[in-house]
Design an enzyme around this catalytic site. Sequence first.
Site, short mmCIF file in Angstrom:
data_model
loop_
_atom_site.label_atom_id
_atom_site.label_comp_id
_atom_site.label_asym_id
_atom_site.label_seq_id
_atom_site.Cartn_x
_atom_site.Cartn_y
_atom_site.Cartn_z
N ARG A 181 22.87 -61.60 55.08
CA ARG A 181 21.87 -60.52 55.07
C ARG A 181 22.54 -59.15 55.12
O ARG A 181 23.22 -58.82 56.08
CB ARG A 181 20.95 -60.66 56.28
CG ARG A 181 20.04 -61.86 56.15
CD ARG A 181 19.33 -62.14 57.46
NE ARG A 181 18.78 -63.49 57.39
CZ ARG A 181 17.51 -63.78 57.64
NH1 ARG A 181 16.67 -62.85 58.00
NH2 ARG A 181 17.08 -65.02 57.53
N HIS A 230 -0.25 -60.65 61.39
CA HIS A 230 -0.36 -60.09 60.04
C HIS A 230 -1.80 -59.73 59.67
O HIS A 230 -2.11 -59.49 58.51
CB HIS A 230 0.24 -61.06 59.01
CG HIS A 230 1.70 -61.22 59.24
ND1 HIS A 230 2.63 -60.32 58.76
CD2 HIS A 230 2.40 -62.14 59.96
CE1 HIS A 230 3.83 -60.69 59.16
NE2 HIS A 230 3.72 -61.78 59.89
N LYS A 236 2.88 -53.76 63.00
CA LYS A 236 2.63 -53.93 61.57
C LYS A 236 1.40 -53.10 61.16
O LYS A 236 1.54 -51.92 60.89
CB LYS A 236 2.53 -55.41 61.24
CG LYS A 236 3.85 -56.14 61.58
CD LYS A 236 3.86 -57.58 61.19
CE LYS A 236 4.95 -58.38 61.87
NZ LYS A 236 6.30 -58.16 61.40
N THR A 250 11.89 -53.97 80.62
CA THR A 250 11.32 -52.63 80.76
C THR A 250 10.02 -52.48 79.97
O THR A 250 9.89 -53.02 78.87
CB THR A 250 12.37 -51.60 80.29
OG1 THR A 250 13.53 -51.76 81.11
CG2 THR A 250 11.86 -50.18 80.42
N1 PMP Z 1 4.33 -63.57 64.66
C1 PMP Z 1 4.48 -63.56 63.32
C2 PMP Z 1 3.63 -64.45 62.49
C3 PMP Z 1 5.42 -62.71 62.72
O1 PMP Z 1 5.58 -62.70 61.40
C4 PMP Z 1 6.20 -61.84 63.56
C5 PMP Z 1 7.25 -60.87 63.03
N2 PMP Z 1 7.47 -60.71 61.77
C6 PMP Z 1 6.01 -61.90 64.93
C7 PMP Z 1 5.07 -62.77 65.44
C8 PMP Z 1 6.79 -61.01 65.85
O2 PMP Z 1 6.20 -59.74 65.90
P1 PMP Z 1 7.10 -58.46 66.24
O3 PMP Z 1 7.70 -58.00 64.96
O4 PMP Z 1 6.16 -57.49 66.88
O5 PMP Z 1 8.15 -58.93 67.21
#
Ligand code: PMP
Length: 399
Positions: A25, A221, A252, A282
Site C-alpha cells: 500500500r 456507511h 464518513k 483519551t
Molecule cells: N465499520 C465499517 C463497516 C467500516 O467500513 C469502517 C471503516 N471504514 C468502520 C466500521 C470503522 O469506522 P472508523 O473509520 O470511524 O474507524
Amino acid sequence: MNTRQSLLDHCAAHLGTLRAEGRYRDFAQLEKLAGRFPRYRWHPAGGAPREITVWSANDYLGMGTHAAVRQAARDAAEAHGAGAGGTRNISGTSPLHAALEAELADWHGKPAALLFGSGYQANQAALSSLLAALPGMEVFSDTMNHASMIDGMRRSPARRHIWRHNDLAHLEALLAAADPATPKVIACESVYSMEGDVAPLHAICDLAERFGAITYLDEVHAVGLYGAQGAGIAERDGAAARIDIIEGTLAKGIGVYGGYIAGEAALVDYVRSVAGGLIFTTALPPTVTAAALASIRQIRADAALRTRLAERAAALKAALDANGLPRLPSESHIVPIPVPGADRCRAVARRLLEDFSLYVTPINYPTVPRGTERLRLCATPFHDDAMIGELIKALKEVI
Ligand code: PMP
C-alpha cells in the site's frame, strides 16, 4: 536467537511478498481543498503538486469542509483548546460530549448513546464486551462484516457463526441449528462498504425475534445519508425500534472523526462501564466533538445534500451503464467497478491518477477476496455532470 535481526528479516520478506503480489500500500498524499470538494491537491513523491478530482472519499456529503462544521471546530479550538486532556473518566468529559451523545441518541430514537475514538473502536469495544456478558453467548455474523466487528467478536468468548452475505435462508438455518437456550446476537451492516448493497433489516429482525436474538447493526456507511433525518437505513426502513444496538461513525457522512453506539440505556451504560476501548483512552477533542455536533444538526435539518447524493449516485450508475462499463449491482452511493487482479487493479488506478488526475482507490485482498479486486467509487453531492463525463472517458481508456 537474534530477535532484532529475525524480526527485520521477517518484515522485509513480508513486505517483499506484498510488493510481488501488487498488494503493497502506497498512501497518496492528498490535500482537501475546503470550499472545492471533491477537488484535492495531490502531492506526488518527488513531483509538483497537482489538482485532481477524488472519487473515493468517505466524506460522502462533503461535511468535512462544510462552513458550519469548520466554524464549530474553530470556535471550539478558541474556547477549549486542542485536546480533551483526559479519558472520559479522568477529567475528559465536557458538556460537548454530553450534548453530542444526547443528539446521537435522539437522532437514532434510542434512550442512550456513547462516543468512542473511532468507529473501529466502537465496534471492537461494544461487541467484545456485550458478547462476553452472558455465559455461552453465540454471535451470528454476515461474512462481509467489517474487520472491526470481527475484531470485537474474536476478543469475546462467544461462538461465531458466519452466514453467507445477505443470505437470510442461511442465517435462518444457522439459528435453527443452534441451541434454543443460548443467548444470541445477530451482527451485520446496513450498507456494505465494498459492495454497496443493503441488508434487509426487517427480515433480519423477524429472524431475531423468532430465535430470541438481539440485533447489532453497523450503519457506518449510512449515517447522514439515508432516512428522513439522515439517521441511516434503519430510519429509512422504519426498523430503528427493532434494532438493539446501532453503531456508527462520525468520520464518513458526518465528515469529522470518532465513533459511537446507540441503544437501550442499560446496554450502553454497561459498555461504558466495562469496555477497555472506552475506559483507557483519551476522550474526543473539543474541536472534533463540536464539529460533529454541528454537522449532525445540519444534516438533520436539511435533506438537500442527501437528496442530491441519491440523484448523483443514480447519474453515475446511469452513465457507467450507458457506456457499457462494468459495475457491481450496488443499491447505494458506493459504486464498485470490478477490475480483477491486484496488479491490474492497481495499475488502472495509477493510470487514472497520473494520466487523468482522477483518484480512485483500488481495493485488493484481504479487504475483498482474491479475484474480486475492484475500484471503489463513491458519488457525492458535489460530483457534477462534467466530472462524471471525465471519469467515464478515462475509464473507457484504462479498463
Ligand atoms: N465499520 C465499517 C463497516 C467500516 O467500513 C469502517 C471503516 N471504514 C468502520 C466500521 C470503522 O469506522 P472508523 O473509520 O470511524 O474507524
